[in-house]
Design a protein around this motif. Structure first.
Motif: not given
Length: 103
Positions: A31-38, A50-52, A77-82, A90-97
């Motif tokens: 269920g990881l990609v059954n929601t918002r995928v960034n 990378a999903s929420r 936090g939420e992963v925005l990019q990888i 490496w994951a760019a998250t809402t609270n840093g890398a």
């Protein structure tokens, strides 16, 4: 990738098969990609999402999945990019890398 167009949306992932021009929703058993995928990245024969909820690695040939959960495996936090490298993600998250190191 060369055979599919992968599209991440607020409602999950959809894929378009370029061979027969069919489309379908991509659903993982966790269920990881059954929601918002960034963000979606292709690396070798893997598709990374990378999903929420975290990061999902999908190995196409073996039809296997690996889950990296937000808050458990990925701080920040939420992963925005990888960015995927042979030894780390490496994951760019809402609270840093954040990074996931592989041996």
């Amino acid at each position: 990738d060369s055979q599919m167009v992968w599209v991440g949306t607020d409602q999950g992932v959809f894929k378009l098969d370029l061979g027969d021009m069919t489309q379908e929703k991509f659903v993982d058993p966790y269920g990881l990609v059954n929601t918002r995928v960034n963000h979606i990245v292709k690396f070798k024969d893997e598709i990374w999402f990378a999903s929420r909820l975290g990061i999902l690695q999908y190995q196409k040939k073996e039809n296997k999945y690996k889950v990296y959960s937000q808050g458990v495996d990925i701080p920040g936090g939420e992963v925005l990019q990888i960015a995927v490298h042979p030894f780390a993600v490496w994951a760019a998250t809402t609270n840093g890398a954040a990074s996931l190191i592989f041996s």
